[in-house]
Enzyme design. Structure first.
Site, PDB file in Angstrom:
ATOM      1  N   ASP A 165     -10.891 -13.828   3.885  1.00 24.75           N
ATOM      2  CA  ASP A 165     -10.271 -12.581   3.421  1.00 24.75           C
ATOM      3  C   ASP A 165      -9.646 -11.873   4.615  1.00 24.75           C
ATOM      4  O   ASP A 165     -10.297 -11.731   5.670  1.00 24.75           O
ATOM      5  CB  ASP A 165     -11.296 -11.653   2.778  1.00 24.75           C
ATOM      6  CG  ASP A 165     -11.765 -12.125   1.414  1.00 24.75           C
ATOM      7  OD1 ASP A 165     -11.369 -13.231   1.016  1.00 24.75           O
ATOM      8  OD2 ASP A 165     -12.527 -11.399   0.760  1.00 24.75           O
ATOM      9  N   ASN A 173      -0.031  -3.098   3.763  1.00 21.07           N
ATOM     10  CA  ASN A 173       0.907  -2.801   2.671  1.00 21.07           C
ATOM     11  C   ASN A 173       1.265  -1.325   2.630  1.00 21.07           C
ATOM     12  O   ASN A 173       2.429  -0.954   2.445  1.00 21.07           O
ATOM     13  CB  ASN A 173       0.299  -3.226   1.330  1.00 21.07           C
ATOM     14  CG  ASN A 173       0.384  -4.724   1.098  1.00 21.07           C
ATOM     15  OD1 ASN A 173       1.265  -5.394   1.636  1.00 21.07           O
ATOM     16  ND2 ASN A 173      -0.538  -5.259   0.311  1.00 21.07           N
ATOM     17  N   HIS A 178       5.059  -3.553   1.103  1.00 21.37           N
ATOM     18  CA  HIS A 178       4.589  -4.823   0.541  1.00 21.37           C
ATOM     19  C   HIS A 178       5.430  -6.000   1.035  1.00 21.37           C
ATOM     20  O   HIS A 178       4.922  -7.125   1.132  1.00 21.37           O
ATOM     21  CB  HIS A 178       4.621  -4.769  -0.985  1.00 21.37           C
ATOM     22  CG  HIS A 178       3.524  -3.923  -1.566  1.00 21.37           C
ATOM     23  ND1 HIS A 178       2.278  -4.421  -1.851  1.00 21.37           N
ATOM     24  CD2 HIS A 178       3.482  -2.603  -1.880  1.00 21.37           C
ATOM     25  CE1 HIS A 178       1.510  -3.466  -2.337  1.00 21.37           C
ATOM     26  NE2 HIS A 178       2.218  -2.346  -2.367  1.00 21.37           N
ATOM     27  N   ASP A 182       3.935  -9.368   2.610  1.00 25.18           N
ATOM     28  CA  ASP A 182       4.256 -10.746   2.220  1.00 25.18           C
ATOM     29  C   ASP A 182       4.535 -11.622   3.438  1.00 25.18           C
ATOM     30  O   ASP A 182       4.134 -12.795   3.495  1.00 25.18           O
ATOM     31  CB  ASP A 182       5.465 -10.771   1.283  1.00 25.18           C
ATOM     32  CG  ASP A 182       5.134 -10.258  -0.106  1.00 25.18           C
ATOM     33  OD1 ASP A 182       3.946 -10.088  -0.408  1.00 25.18           O
ATOM     34  OD2 ASP A 182       6.082 -10.038  -0.895  1.00 25.18           O
ATOM     35  N   GLU A 208      -5.063 -11.291  -0.848  1.00 19.90           N
ATOM     36  CA  GLU A 208      -5.270 -11.636   0.553  1.00 19.90           C
ATOM     37  C   GLU A 208      -6.471 -12.548   0.724  1.00 19.90           C
ATOM     38  O   GLU A 208      -7.081 -12.604   1.777  1.00 19.90           O
ATOM     39  CB  GLU A 208      -5.461 -10.371   1.404  1.00 19.90           C
ATOM     40  CG  GLU A 208      -6.745  -9.611   1.188  1.00 19.90           C
ATOM     41  CD  GLU A 208      -6.708  -8.623   0.025  1.00 19.90           C
ATOM     42  OE1 GLU A 208      -7.553  -7.725   0.007  1.00 19.90           O
ATOM     43  OE2 GLU A 208      -5.838  -8.751  -0.858  1.00 19.90           O
TER      44      GLU A 208
END
Length: 286
Positions: A165, A173, A178, A182, A208
């Protein structure tokens, strides 16, 4: 009045057909396997050109041969036999569309134009991969892990699962957008792949969240791979508008060490270990 334009054939379209196999039932359904060598072994052996992990398939089950433009299939004395169009065969020349069966795996023999093979590969990729990172998706992970658990029960060569994680990904973000998030996910995917062997699998299973499947390794080896991934992610040098984006990950390791383990237990253990890594301060392996 509707106008129509004349359609002419593409004079540059290739006419040569290439032999391949399409898996229609079993592991990796939809996968296209080109037959590009004069002799190609099929079986569970590590050296097999077409390796199918099915307990009904022998290590050296059958062989494909290309002679004078024709493809033939020869059974190599397998336990459960090689089947073409519902009949068990010892050796036979193959025709376009023949249905083949080895153990519980069913395949179709095709003579494809290059464009057809390319299209089938694209469709298979879309069905099995995460579109953002190009890692495998959850469905592919579950299918592969089930097979690796079965292999572990049979051979006991070791099997590890790693849950990864990203730490504080929501901040990335929220702070950078965002779109930047990405780009971070793509970079993390590349970093993970650079640490893995060809037999390992990396999958994105959530925003994630990632899972690694590490076959034929003991606990020490799996932890070493997880630590290598953690360090590689932490060393990513990502910037946005002159600002450095810190990226770290917490990883949890679970290892199958007996024949009774099941896939869902391995995933749960890796997930639990990942939470321990977060509680212990993040950017670590537990």
């Amino acid at each position: 009045m509707e106008l129509t334009l004349p359609v002419r054939p593409d004079s540059g379209a290739p006419t040569r057909r290439l032999p391949c196999l399409v898996i229609v039932r079993g592991q990796d359904e939809g996968r296209v396997l080109p037959i590009q060598r004069a002799s190609l072994l099929l079986g569970r052996d590590k050296r097999a050109g077409i390796r199918l992990e099915d307990k009904g398939i022998s290590r050296k089950h059958a062989r494909f041969k290309i002679e004078q433009g024709r493809v033939s299939l020869e059974d190599l004395g397998s336990t459960n036999g090689s089947w073409r169009n519902g009949k068990r065969i010892k050796c036979a020349k193959l025709n376009d569309g023949d249905r083949l069966q080895f153990g519980a795996c069913s395949l179709t023999f095709r003579m494809n134009h290059p464009e057809e093979g390319r299209l089938l590969r694209i469709l298979y990729h879309r069905a099995t991969r995460d579109p953002l990172t190009a890692l495998f998706n959850r469905t592919s992970l579950e299918d592969r892990l089930d097979r690796e658990v079965e292999r572990q029960r049979r051979y006991r060569h070791g099997l590890g699962v790693v849950q990864l994680d990203l730490d504080h990904f929501k901040r990335i973000n929220d702070s950078y957008s965002h779109a930047v998030g990405d780009l971070v996910l793509k970079a993390v995917g590349r970093a993970m792949r650079s640490c893995l062997r060809s037999c390992d699998l990396a999958a994105r299973v959530g925003g994630e969240e990632f899972v690694l499947v590490i076959p034929e390794c003991n606990q020490t080896q799996v932890r070493a791979i997880a630590e290598k991934v953690r360090a590689r992610v932490a060393k990513l040098k990502l910037t946005y508008k002159g600002k450095t984006i810190p990226v770290t990950a917490s990883l949890g390791v679970a290892v199958a060490d007996d024949e009774k383990v099941i896939a869902v237990e391995l995933l749960a253990e890796a997930d639990s270990a990942c939470y321990r890594a977060k509680r212990a301060g993040r950017n670590r392996v537990c």
